[in-house]
Design a protein around this motif. Structure first.
Motif, PDB file in Angstrom:
ATOM      1  N   GLU A  77      45.556   8.726  13.911  1.00 35.78           N
ATOM      2  CA  GLU A  77      46.838   8.550  13.330  1.00 35.78           C
ATOM      3  C   GLU A  77      47.546   8.634  11.842  1.00 35.78           C
ATOM      4  O   GLU A  77      48.211   8.843  11.351  1.00 35.78           O
ATOM      5  N   GLY A  78      46.299   8.361  11.188  1.00 28.84           N
ATOM      6  CA  GLY A  78      47.005   8.593   9.189  1.00 28.84           C
ATOM      7  C   GLY A  78      46.488   9.929   8.899  1.00 28.84           C
ATOM      8  O   GLY A  78      46.473   9.963   7.596  1.00 28.84           O
ATOM      9  N   LEU A  79      45.811  10.863   9.041  1.00 30.02           N
ATOM     10  CA  LEU A  79      44.288  12.038   9.181  1.00 30.02           C
ATOM     11  C   LEU A  79      45.877  12.630   8.574  1.00 30.02           C
ATOM     12  O   LEU A  79      45.585  13.631   7.486  1.00 30.02           O
ATOM     13  N   ALA A  80      46.812  13.367   9.123  1.00 25.27           N
ATOM     14  CA  ALA A  80      48.080  14.481   9.981  1.00 25.27           C
ATOM     15  C   ALA A  80      48.584  14.099   8.250  1.00 25.27           C
ATOM     16  O   ALA A  80      48.846  12.774   7.950  1.00 25.27           O
ATOM     17  N   ALA A  81      48.969  15.126   7.398  1.00 20.59           N
ATOM     18  CA  ALA A  81      50.144  14.767   6.336  1.00 20.59           C
ATOM     19  C   ALA A  81      51.051  14.021   6.813  1.00 20.59           C
ATOM     20  O   ALA A  81      52.212  13.953   8.108  1.00 20.59           O
ATOM     21  N   HIS A  87      46.045  17.850   9.769  1.00 21.87           N
ATOM     22  CA  HIS A  87      45.111  18.075   8.808  1.00 21.87           C
ATOM     23  C   HIS A  87      44.000  19.033   8.958  1.00 21.87           C
ATOM     24  O   HIS A  87      44.051  19.536  10.796  1.00 21.87           O
ATOM     25  N   PRO A  88      43.840  19.610   8.327  1.00 22.55           N
ATOM     26  CA  PRO A  88      42.620  21.228   8.184  1.00 22.55           C
ATOM     27  C   PRO A  88      41.483  20.958  10.134  1.00 22.55           C
ATOM     28  O   PRO A  88      41.385  21.909   9.786  1.00 22.55           O
ATOM     29  N   MET A  89      40.866  19.550   9.840  1.00 21.38           N
ATOM     30  CA  MET A  89      39.767  18.780  10.607  1.00 21.38           C
ATOM     31  C   MET A  89      39.764  19.160  11.616  1.00 21.38           C
ATOM     32  O   MET A  89      40.181  19.392  13.265  1.00 21.38           O
ATOM     33  N   MET A 108      34.816  12.197  16.913  1.00 21.51           N
ATOM     34  CA  MET A 108      34.920  13.339  16.076  1.00 21.51           C
ATOM     35  C   MET A 108      35.256  13.502  15.143  1.00 21.51           C
ATOM     36  O   MET A 108      34.674  14.153  13.725  1.00 21.51           O
ATOM     37  N   VAL A 109      36.429  13.599  15.004  1.00 20.88           N
ATOM     38  CA  VAL A 109      37.253  14.054  13.746  1.00 20.88           C
ATOM     39  C   VAL A 109      36.973  13.861  12.561  1.00 20.88           C
ATOM     40  O   VAL A 109      36.827  13.907  10.923  1.00 20.88           O
ATOM     41  N   MET A 110      36.902  12.196  12.820  1.00 21.28           N
ATOM     42  CA  MET A 110      36.609  11.384  11.547  1.00 21.28           C
ATOM     43  C   MET A 110      35.358  11.569  10.868  1.00 21.28           C
ATOM     44  O   MET A 110      35.687  11.671   9.712  1.00 21.28           O
ATOM     45  N   SER A 111      34.328  11.454  11.684  1.00 18.13           N
ATOM     46  CA  SER A 111      33.624  11.577  10.879  1.00 18.13           C
ATOM     47  C   SER A 111      32.642  13.172  11.136  1.00 18.13           C
ATOM     48  O   SER A 111      31.876  13.391   9.398  1.00 18.13           O
ATOM     49  N   ALA A 112      33.029  14.274  11.134  1.00 19.81           N
ATOM     50  CA  ALA A 112      33.346  15.504  10.244  1.00 19.81           C
ATOM     51  C   ALA A 112      33.966  16.196   9.565  1.00 19.81           C
ATOM     52  O   ALA A 112      33.121  16.496   8.722  1.00 19.81           O
ATOM     53  N   VAL A 113      34.936  14.907   9.352  1.00 16.32           N
ATOM     54  CA  VAL A 113      35.810  14.948   7.892  1.00 16.32           C
ATOM     55  C   VAL A 113      34.993  14.806   6.794  1.00 16.32           C
ATOM     56  O   VAL A 113      34.571  14.834   5.503  1.00 16.32           O
ATOM     57  N   LEU A 150      35.007  25.746  10.854  1.00 20.87           N
ATOM     58  CA  LEU A 150      36.055  26.363  10.521  1.00 20.87           C
ATOM     59  C   LEU A 150      37.004  24.787   9.563  1.00 20.87           C
ATOM     60  O   LEU A 150      37.968  25.316   8.788  1.00 20.87           O
ATOM     61  N   GLY A 151      37.273  23.671  10.212  1.00 23.30           N
ATOM     62  CA  GLY A 151      37.583  22.599   9.514  1.00 23.30           C
ATOM     63  C   GLY A 151      37.029  22.522   7.952  1.00 23.30           C
ATOM     64  O   GLY A 151      37.754  22.207   6.966  1.00 23.30           O
ATOM     65  N   ALA A 152      35.707  22.432   7.867  1.00 20.22           N
ATOM     66  CA  ALA A 152      35.414  22.917   5.972  1.00 20.22           C
ATOM     67  C   ALA A 152      35.799  23.756   5.725  1.00 20.22           C
ATOM     68  O   ALA A 152      36.174  23.554   4.443  1.00 20.22           O
ATOM     69  N   GLN A 153      35.917  25.016   5.950  1.00 14.26           N
ATOM     70  CA  GLN A 153      36.916  25.854   5.258  1.00 14.26           C
ATOM     71  C   GLN A 153      37.631  25.756   5.165  1.00 14.26           C
ATOM     72  O   GLN A 153      38.711  26.018   2.976  1.00 14.26           O
ATOM     73  N   GLY A 154      38.931  25.179   5.933  1.00 14.62           N
ATOM     74  CA  GLY A 154      39.793  24.748   5.509  1.00 14.62           C
ATOM     75  C   GLY A 154      40.460  23.154   4.303  1.00 14.62           C
ATOM     76  O   GLY A 154      40.883  23.462   4.069  1.00 14.62           O
ATOM     77  N   MET A 155      39.161  22.683   4.285  1.00 11.42           N
ATOM     78  CA  MET A 155      39.574  21.678   3.491  1.00 11.42           C
ATOM     79  C   MET A 155      39.141  21.811   2.574  1.00 11.42           C
ATOM     80  O   MET A 155      39.281  20.764   1.415  1.00 11.42           O
ATOM     81  N   LYS A 156      38.131  22.649   2.269  1.00 11.94           N
ATOM     82  CA  LYS A 156      37.880  24.133   0.587  1.00 11.94           C
ATOM     83  C   LYS A 156      39.121  23.716   0.200  1.00 11.94           C
ATOM     84  O   LYS A 156      39.752  24.677   0.711  1.00 11.94           O
TER      85      LYS A 156
END
Length: 156
Positions: A77-81, A87-89, A108-113, A150-156
């Protein structure tokens, strides 16, 4: 016997009385209504309860709330802006259809981040190995791996 703890959860300071045996996942879901953190196995094997504690992924079903005292927790719930932008992920999981039933998705999203922030995850093999502690019973992981890339690209 209960103990008073203070945590920062999704940017907000929270103080609660908790029993010594209260799990972090129970505090989040039952006491604070942060139900995006799921309970799947109660043994830490499925990863549905994954949250970030002080910037690192932890499984909230195997951790006592007392152990998080003074820590900073981020849930799905706190991952989005603050303005609601994903969040990109999160956006990558949506874009790549990295979910089916959705039960495992928050963990899964939290682990991926965490994987992208703290570990090498350039190849499909590295992503699959990095997400080993998260179980999806629906997808076969192909779209999840694409989403992490894709999320990794967005996080860079």
């Amino acid at each position: 016997m209960s103990h008073k703890i203070t945590l920062k959860i999704n940017g907000k300071t929270v103080t609660r009385e908790v029993a010594a045996d209260r799990l972090l996942v129970q505090l989040l879901r039952e006491d604070l209504a942060l139900t995006g953190t799921h309970v799947g196995c109660d043994t830490g094997q499925c990863g549905a309860c994954t949250v970030h504690l002080n910037g690192r992924a932890v499984k909230a079903c195997t951790m006592l709330a007392l152990q998080a005292e003074g820590g900073e927790i981020t849930t799905i719930e706190g991952l989005a802006a603050p303005n609601g932008e994903m969040h990109p992920m999160q956006a990558a999981f949506k874009e790549c259809h990295g979910l089916q039933c959705g039960f495992c998705t928050p963990g899964m999203v939290m682990s991926a981040v965490d994987l992208v922030q703290h570990h090498s995850c350039g190849s499909e093999h590295e992503i699959r190995a990095g997400l080993e502690g998260n179980m999806c019973r629906c997808t076969g992981y192909q779209n999840i791996v694409r989403a992490v890339q894709l999320g990794a690209q967005g996080m860079k």
